[in-house]
Motif scaffolding. Sequence first.
Motif, PDB file in Angstrom:
ATOM      1  N   ASP A  25       0.813  -1.219   0.000  1.00  0.00           N
ATOM      2  CA  ASP A  25       0.000   0.000   0.000  1.00  0.00           C
ATOM      3  C   ASP A  25       0.846   1.268   0.000  1.00  0.00           C
ATOM      4  O   ASP A  25       0.309   2.366   0.044  1.00  0.00           O
ATOM      5  CB  ASP A  25      -0.922   0.017   1.231  1.00  0.00           C
ATOM      6  N   THR A  26       2.162   1.120  -0.030  1.00  0.00           N
ATOM      7  CA  THR A  26       3.063   2.260   0.085  1.00  0.00           C
ATOM      8  C   THR A  26       3.543   2.725  -1.283  1.00  0.00           C
ATOM      9  O   THR A  26       4.002   1.912  -2.089  1.00  0.00           O
ATOM     10  CB  THR A  26       4.293   1.880   0.949  1.00  0.00           C
ATOM     11  N   ILE A  27       3.447   4.029  -1.550  1.00  0.00           N
ATOM     12  CA  ILE A  27       4.013   4.611  -2.767  1.00  0.00           C
ATOM     13  C   ILE A  27       5.527   4.695  -2.568  1.00  0.00           C
ATOM     14  O   ILE A  27       5.998   5.186  -1.535  1.00  0.00           O
ATOM     15  CB  ILE A  27       3.444   6.014  -3.041  1.00  0.00           C
ATOM     16  N   ILE A  28       6.279   4.190  -3.527  1.00  0.00           N
ATOM     17  CA  ILE A  28       7.742   4.222  -3.430  1.00  0.00           C
ATOM     18  C   ILE A  28       8.328   4.952  -4.626  1.00  0.00           C
ATOM     19  O   ILE A  28       7.747   4.979  -5.707  1.00  0.00           O
ATOM     20  CB  ILE A  28       8.349   2.800  -3.327  1.00  0.00           C
ATOM     21  N   LEU A  29       9.473   5.551  -4.397  1.00  0.00           N
ATOM     22  CA  LEU A  29      10.259   6.196  -5.450  1.00  0.00           C
ATOM     23  C   LEU A  29      11.208   5.145  -5.984  1.00  0.00           C
ATOM     24  O   LEU A  29      11.951   4.524  -5.216  1.00  0.00           O
ATOM     25  CB  LEU A  29      11.014   7.388  -4.862  1.00  0.00           C
ATOM     26  N   ALA A  30      11.171   4.902  -7.294  1.00  0.00           N
ATOM     27  CA  ALA A  30      11.911   3.784  -7.877  1.00  0.00           C
ATOM     28  C   ALA A  30      12.793   4.241  -9.015  1.00  0.00           C
ATOM     29  O   ALA A  30      12.699   5.372  -9.479  1.00  0.00           O
ATOM     30  CB  ALA A  30      10.916   2.739  -8.380  1.00  0.00           C
ATOM     31  N   ASP A  31      13.616   3.328  -9.484  1.00  0.00           N
ATOM     32  CA  ASP A  31      14.465   3.532 -10.651  1.00  0.00           C
ATOM     33  C   ASP A  31      15.505   4.609 -10.369  1.00  0.00           C
ATOM     34  O   ASP A  31      15.809   4.919  -9.220  1.00  0.00           O
ATOM     35  CB  ASP A  31      13.610   3.850 -11.890  1.00  0.00           C
ATOM     36  N   GLU A  32      16.052   5.181 -11.409  1.00  0.00           N
ATOM     37  CA  GLU A  32      17.074   6.199 -11.240  1.00  0.00           C
ATOM     38  C   GLU A  32      16.440   7.496 -10.733  1.00  0.00           C
ATOM     39  O   GLU A  32      15.359   7.864 -11.148  1.00  0.00           O
ATOM     40  CB  GLU A  32      17.802   6.444 -12.559  1.00  0.00           C
ATOM     41  N   VAL A  33      17.121   8.149  -9.833  1.00  0.00           N
ATOM     42  CA  VAL A  33      16.595   9.382  -9.245  1.00  0.00           C
ATOM     43  C   VAL A  33      17.703  10.426  -9.272  1.00  0.00           C
ATOM     44  O   VAL A  33      18.803  10.195  -8.769  1.00  0.00           O
ATOM     45  CB  VAL A  33      16.129   9.149  -7.792  1.00  0.00           C
ATOM     46  N   LEU A  34      17.427  11.557  -9.906  1.00  0.00           N
ATOM     47  CA  LEU A  34      18.332  12.702  -9.920  1.00  0.00           C
ATOM     48  C   LEU A  34      19.716  12.352 -10.462  1.00  0.00           C
ATOM     49  O   LEU A  34      20.740  12.743  -9.915  1.00  0.00           O
ATOM     50  CB  LEU A  34      18.409  13.323  -8.521  1.00  0.00           C
ATOM     51  N   THR A  35      19.733  11.622 -11.556  1.00  0.00           N
ATOM     52  CA  THR A  35      20.982  11.316 -12.253  1.00  0.00           C
ATOM     53  C   THR A  35      21.054  12.169 -13.517  1.00  0.00           C
ATOM     54  O   THR A  35      20.040  12.720 -13.960  1.00  0.00           O
ATOM     55  CB  THR A  35      21.042   9.831 -12.670  1.00  0.00           C
ATOM     56  N   PRO A  36      22.236  12.263 -14.147  1.00  0.00           N
ATOM     57  CA  PRO A  36      22.320  12.995 -15.417  1.00  0.00           C
ATOM     58  C   PRO A  36      21.496  12.353 -16.534  1.00  0.00           C
ATOM     59  O   PRO A  36      21.240  12.989 -17.543  1.00  0.00           O
ATOM     60  CB  PRO A  36      23.814  12.959 -15.744  1.00  0.00           C
ATOM     61  N   ASP A  37      21.075  11.110 -16.359  1.00  0.00           N
ATOM     62  CA  ASP A  37      20.200  10.477 -17.353  1.00  0.00           C
ATOM     63  C   ASP A  37      18.735  10.823 -17.154  1.00  0.00           C
ATOM     64  O   ASP A  37      17.940  10.711 -18.071  1.00  0.00           O
ATOM     65  CB  ASP A  37      20.358   8.957 -17.324  1.00  0.00           C
ATOM     66  N   SER A  38      18.366  11.224 -15.928  1.00  0.00           N
ATOM     67  CA  SER A  38      16.961  11.512 -15.654  1.00  0.00           C
ATOM     68  C   SER A  38      16.701  12.988 -15.361  1.00  0.00           C
ATOM     69  O   SER A  38      15.566  13.365 -15.085  1.00  0.00           O
ATOM     70  CB  SER A  38      16.478  10.690 -14.450  1.00  0.00           C
ATOM     71  N   SER A  39      17.742  13.798 -15.406  1.00  0.00           N
ATOM     72  CA  SER A  39      17.630  15.209 -15.025  1.00  0.00           C
ATOM     73  C   SER A  39      18.453  16.078 -15.964  1.00  0.00           C
ATOM     74  O   SER A  39      19.333  15.586 -16.661  1.00  0.00           O
ATOM     75  CB  SER A  39      18.166  15.414 -13.604  1.00  0.00           C
TER      76      SER A  39
END
Length: 151
Positions: free
Chosen positions: A71-85
């Motif tokens: 039931d918990t929303i989670i932050l997944a995958d790459e976060v704040l990398t040069p590939d995603s930002s």
Amino acid sequence: VRRQRQMCIETEIGDHDENISFERLTEILGEEDATALRDLALKVYTTAADHAAERGVIIADTKFEFGRLGDTIILADEVLTPDSSRFWPGDTYEEGKDQPSFDKQFVRNWLNANWDRSGEPPHLPEDVIKATSEKYIQAYEKITGKTFVAQ
């Protein structure tokens, strides 16, 4: 810097994510989950953007991918990398102009100049790979205040 908030929904494999309004997200997830997701994304972004700004870097945009674990929303995958930002040096920022960056925009620019988007993409030359690595390392060092050590 004007910060634009957009929500995206994942599309079929190979397609780009689709920008959607908060209203559309609410239709898909319901008001409670959509609001929780929006608030979480803004908190993570604001915390990161403030941290980076203190170190002279603008996080111009970024992408977060969320999921559920029970039931918990989670932050997944790459976060704040040069590939995603998109990371821009704050000391050279000029509104309305293309910005130098510490992210994958360098590779995108090379591909746009050397590939018509048909057929297989070309192999990246070593100098493009090296320059991209250098930009990623610059982003890491500026934002963390630490010297990058290759593992």
